[in-house]
Design a protein around this motif. Structure first.
Motif, PDB file in Angstrom:
ATOM      1  N   UNK A 213      88.361  51.206 -12.159  1.00  0.00           N
ATOM      2  CA  UNK A 213      86.985  50.853 -12.531  1.00  0.00           C
ATOM      3  C   UNK A 213      86.707  49.373 -12.273  1.00  0.00           C
ATOM      4  N   UNK A 214      87.668  48.516 -12.589  1.00  0.00           N
ATOM      5  CA  UNK A 214      87.467  47.082 -12.440  1.00  0.00           C
ATOM      6  C   UNK A 214      87.143  46.708 -11.003  1.00  0.00           C
ATOM      7  N   UNK A 215      87.816  47.332 -10.039  1.00  0.00           N
ATOM      8  CA  UNK A 215      87.571  47.030  -8.632  1.00  0.00           C
ATOM      9  C   UNK A 215      86.144  47.402  -8.242  1.00  0.00           C
ATOM     10  N   UNK A 216      85.692  48.560  -8.703  1.00  0.00           N
ATOM     11  CA  UNK A 216      84.332  49.003  -8.385  1.00  0.00           C
ATOM     12  C   UNK A 216      83.304  48.068  -9.008  1.00  0.00           C
TER      13      UNK A 216
ATOM     14  N   UNK B 296      79.371  58.512  -8.771  1.00  0.00           N
ATOM     15  CA  UNK B 296      79.119  59.917  -9.098  1.00  0.00           C
ATOM     16  C   UNK B 296      80.020  60.841  -8.282  1.00  0.00           C
ATOM     17  N   UNK B 297      80.244  60.492  -7.024  1.00  0.00           N
ATOM     18  CA  UNK B 297      81.066  61.334  -6.156  1.00  0.00           C
ATOM     19  C   UNK B 297      82.524  61.355  -6.605  1.00  0.00           C
ATOM     20  N   UNK B 298      83.049  60.185  -6.993  1.00  0.00           N
ATOM     21  CA  UNK B 298      84.463  60.072  -7.338  1.00  0.00           C
ATOM     22  C   UNK B 298      84.681  59.896  -8.842  1.00  0.00           C
ATOM     23  N   UNK B 299      83.727  60.359  -9.617  1.00  0.00           N
ATOM     24  CA  UNK B 299      83.725  60.140 -11.062  1.00  0.00           C
ATOM     25  C   UNK B 299      85.046  60.532 -11.727  1.00  0.00           C
ATOM     26  N   UNK B 300      85.613  61.672 -11.323  1.00  0.00           N
ATOM     27  CA  UNK B 300      86.829  62.180 -11.963  1.00  0.00           C
ATOM     28  C   UNK B 300      88.067  61.348 -11.643  1.00  0.00           C
ATOM     29  N   UNK B 301      87.991  60.525 -10.600  1.00  0.00           N
ATOM     30  CA  UNK B 301      89.153  59.744 -10.176  1.00  0.00           C
ATOM     31  C   UNK B 301      89.107  58.302 -10.680  1.00  0.00           C
TER      32      UNK B 301
END
Length: 343
Positions: free
Chosen positions: A232-235, A277-282
């Motif tokens: 999350x931090x990278x995003x 939203x696309x990679x939410x689970x990861x």
């Protein structure tokens, strides 16, 4: 100045690519080049390869290596290159990319002929992650000789222009007089720099000739979406870069390019939310709906937008999207993302 050109190469964990990169830089058909390589403590053997070139290559005396005491990130490393470069012109080359043998010759020739602050060449993009065909971004052969012409072109043609710090030759005196610096971020620091740089340019030249080969590889800082788990931090560091530019935008609100400037920032914000939203689970830890909604922040008020001469409807849309309740806003983002096939 001891050299006409400094090629600045920040080095971090590129052991599988640096040899070809250095060869492409050292094989230039232009004589007066300083190769300023900065080791950002990757500790994977990359800098040892550069040291071998320094000892064994015929141009080894022109390879100058600086060593960071700790890992500073690419932005701060590029700032060190800005401070230490000895050339009249500066050209950044990433440690996994390639340039043509006549790249520097062609760019310097145009820079001298037009006394340009910056000269951009065309490039191709080689995607090793998705296995996509090479994509070429060809610029028109054009000169900009007055204030704001370069900025208007760059922001109006954002998708095809490919704003980047790589593949442009910049007059070092112009950069230093403009007090341009990279922000302290590992992500999109070049976006922030180039957004600001083009607003300061008075004279620029674009070339249709491909002079740069940009490699998209797994594990690079700008391409981490192939990992099984996303940080999350990278995003959110990408989001901070956009926030920085949105806050800076008030400096340009009277410029003709401002509506394009802001539309491009909001499109980037939109695509980041689509990505989440696309990679939410990861993504670990989870990014909440309110945090995603905050990415769409639009600081310009509606009365300013109504006075825009360009992109008025698109900017009104993004203003509205940022003012809807988060659940409804994200519903529209998801729907549009699926229509655009990015989700």
């Amino acid at each position: 100045m001891n050299y006409e050109v400094t090629i600045g190469i920040p080095v971090y964990k590129a052991v599988d690519y640096i040899e070809k990169t250095m060869e492409s830089a050292l094989n230039q058909k232009f004589d007066s080049i300083e190769y300023l390589v900065v080791d950002d403590c990757g500790n994977d053997g990359t800098i040892e390869i550069v040291e071998r070139f320094q000892k064994e290559h015929s141009r080894g005396k022109d390879i100058h290596i600086l060593y960071n005491n700790s890992n500073l990130g690419v932005g701060m490393t590029r700032n060190r290159i800005l401070d230490e470069a000895q050339g009249q012109y500066l050209y950044f080359l990433d440690s996994d990319d390639l340039i043509e043998p006549d790249t520097i010759y062609c760019l310097v020739e145009k820079a001298n002929a037009y006394r340009a602050d910056v000269v951009y060449g065309s490039l191709d993009r080689n995607d090793l992650i998705n296995g996509c065909p090479t994509q070429s971004y060809i610029l028109p052969n054009v000169c900009f000789m007055s204030d704001d012409e370069m900025a208007l072109y760059a922001f109006r043609n954002y998708s095809s222009f490919q704003i980047s710090i790589c593949n442009c030759l910049m007059r070092l005196e112009f950069l230093r007089d403009s007090r341009l610096r990279f922000i302290d971020s590992a992500f999109w620091e070049d976006l922030a720099f180039t957004y600001e740089m083009v607003t300061r340019v008075r004279k620029a030249v674009l070339l249709s000739k491909i002079t740069y080969h940009y490699l998209c590889r797994s594990g690079s800082l700008s391409h981490y979406q192939d990992r099984e788990q996303l940080d999350k931090l990278e995003i959110m560091k990408n989001v901070l870069t956009l926030d920085y530019l949105k806050k800076k935008s008030k400096e340009y609100h009277k410029k003709d390019y401002f509506p394009y400037f802001f539309y491009n920032l909001e499109m980037n914000s939109f695509y980041i939310v689509c990505y989440i939203l696309k990679y939410y689970q990861r993504i670990v830890p989870t990014i909440s709906n309110s945090e995603m909604h905050r990415v769409l922040w639009y600081p310009v008020n509606v009365w300013q937008i109504l006075r825009f001469r360009h992109r008025r409807l698109q900017n009104l849309f993004f203003w509205g999207l940022s003012h809807l309740p988060s659940s409804l806003s994200l519903f529209f983002v998801r729907s549009l993302g699926k229509m655009k096939k990015v989700i």
